[in-house]
Design an enzyme around this catalytic site. Sequence first.
Site, short mmCIF file in Angstrom:
data_model
loop_
_atom_site.label_atom_id
_atom_site.label_comp_id
_atom_site.label_asym_id
_atom_site.label_seq_id
_atom_site.Cartn_x
_atom_site.Cartn_y
_atom_site.Cartn_z
N GLU A 156 -25.19 -9.26 -6.98
CA GLU A 156 -24.81 -9.76 -5.76
C GLU A 156 -24.26 -11.18 -5.58
O GLU A 156 -25.06 -11.91 -6.46
CB GLU A 156 -25.76 -9.44 -4.57
CG GLU A 156 -25.30 -9.74 -3.22
CD GLU A 156 -26.42 -9.29 -2.12
OE1 GLU A 156 -26.93 -8.07 -2.29
OE2 GLU A 156 -26.84 -10.18 -1.48
N ARG A 210 1.00 -7.81 -2.15
CA ARG A 210 2.18 -6.88 -2.89
C ARG A 210 2.29 -5.78 -1.55
O ARG A 210 3.27 -5.31 -1.37
CB ARG A 210 2.08 -6.56 -3.98
CG ARG A 210 2.55 -7.31 -5.07
CD ARG A 210 2.30 -6.98 -6.40
NE ARG A 210 0.98 -7.03 -7.00
CZ ARG A 210 0.50 -6.69 -8.01
NH1 ARG A 210 1.42 -6.29 -8.97
NH2 ARG A 210 -0.64 -6.86 -8.39
N LYS A 264 16.42 -2.49 -9.31
CA LYS A 264 15.24 -1.92 -10.00
C LYS A 264 14.76 -0.87 -9.00
O LYS A 264 14.73 -1.25 -7.65
CB LYS A 264 14.14 -2.77 -10.18
CG LYS A 264 12.78 -2.29 -10.56
CD LYS A 264 11.72 -3.55 -10.69
CE LYS A 264 11.24 -3.69 -9.40
NZ LYS A 264 9.98 -4.64 -9.50
N ARG A 323 11.28 1.53 -7.68
CA ARG A 323 9.91 1.91 -8.25
C ARG A 323 9.75 3.49 -7.80
O ARG A 323 9.07 3.62 -6.59
CB ARG A 323 9.18 0.85 -7.42
CG ARG A 323 8.74 -0.27 -8.09
CD ARG A 323 7.40 -0.77 -7.77
NE ARG A 323 7.28 -2.18 -8.38
CZ ARG A 323 7.03 -2.33 -9.65
NH1 ARG A 323 6.88 -1.51 -10.59
NH2 ARG A 323 6.69 -3.86 -9.96
C1 R5P Z 1 7.54 -7.22 -7.22
O1 R5P Z 1 8.07 -7.09 -6.29
C2 R5P Z 1 7.21 -8.35 -7.98
O2 R5P Z 1 8.10 -9.50 -7.58
C3 R5P Z 1 7.15 -8.14 -9.34
O3 R5P Z 1 8.38 -7.84 -10.05
C4 R5P Z 1 6.24 -7.09 -9.95
O4 R5P Z 1 5.00 -7.49 -9.24
C5 R5P Z 1 6.14 -7.15 -11.51
O5 R5P Z 1 5.32 -6.12 -11.70
P1 R5P Z 1 5.25 -5.66 -12.97
O6 R5P Z 1 5.07 -6.66 -14.15
O7 R5P Z 1 3.82 -4.72 -13.09
O8 R5P Z 1 6.52 -4.59 -13.26
#
Ligand code: R5P
Length: 315
Positions: free
Chosen positions: A38, A94, A196, A198
Amino acid sequence: MEIKILGGNANPVVLEGICSHLGIAPTKHFVGRFSDGEIRVQIEESVRGQDVYLVQSTNPPAENLLELLLLADAARRASAARITAVIPYFGYARQDRKDRPRVPISAKLVANLIEAAGIDRILTVDLHADQIQGFFNIPVDNLYATPIFKRFFLEDFEEKISAEKWVVVSPDVGGIKRARLIAEKLWNLPLAMVDKRRPRPNVAQVVSVIGEVEGKNVLLVDDIIDTGNTIANASKALIERGALRVLVMATHGLFSGRAREVLGESPIERILITNTVFRRNRALPEKTQVLDVSGLLAEAIKRIHSSGSISALFL
Ligand code: R5P
């Protein structure tokens, strides 16, 4: 009212750096553990009526956040006049909206916790999204690391950046505003963007590149490098489309999982980050250079303390 600066274990380098820029010693304090793990915190000198700054990034482990909250509680109960959380990297940013069913808005919850602990204001660097400031009912000064990178390119970079040879690229739609700002601040460079997608968290797929990169040197700009997949995949796509070389500029280097290998295998020539995230005994990816944010934060603290304007720091 005096400045009192202390912090948890998340970023001792920036804490020391800020103190040395301000020419003051850190306020004596202890942030350790009870035998069961702790967190145990004590401020070991008086902060009654003083202007207290708690330097602590909130990247994982979550104990970094908890150390900040406990330090704030200790300072508040010790009658500090004002408590400012200096958060070089604001983690849990995020997840800042409910974009799929049954997910938390982590950034809002963390903002609530910070306020509940008695913190009066926030000083941070490159928030993942500017609008996270609105999750707080206290003032938030969100500094950009741009002046630090700009100084690097002016003073330490071996080449001259020019609009004929260079292009700034955002690795995703979310980063376009940041990339545009940097393109403007760095000799008015042209701008391009990677589209990009995700499909799931921590997986980044490049769909296309929007804008002209053929025959150009690329400055790929992001706020966070976590797994490294975003910039590694973007760099491959950019080279495939005729870019000559790719340099990366990102404020927060988390480098989790296989990031070191992923980036080592990518065509990225150089990675510039800042020291907002502390890497205790963990090697950085090759080609990485770390720039110091403590001077910028120290200057902001000086101005906050004297009620001066900090807008001059937004180069
Ligand atoms: C996303 O919205 C952020 O701006 C970064 O592009 C992201 O967090 C990068 O993450 P990683 O290196 O895991 O692709």
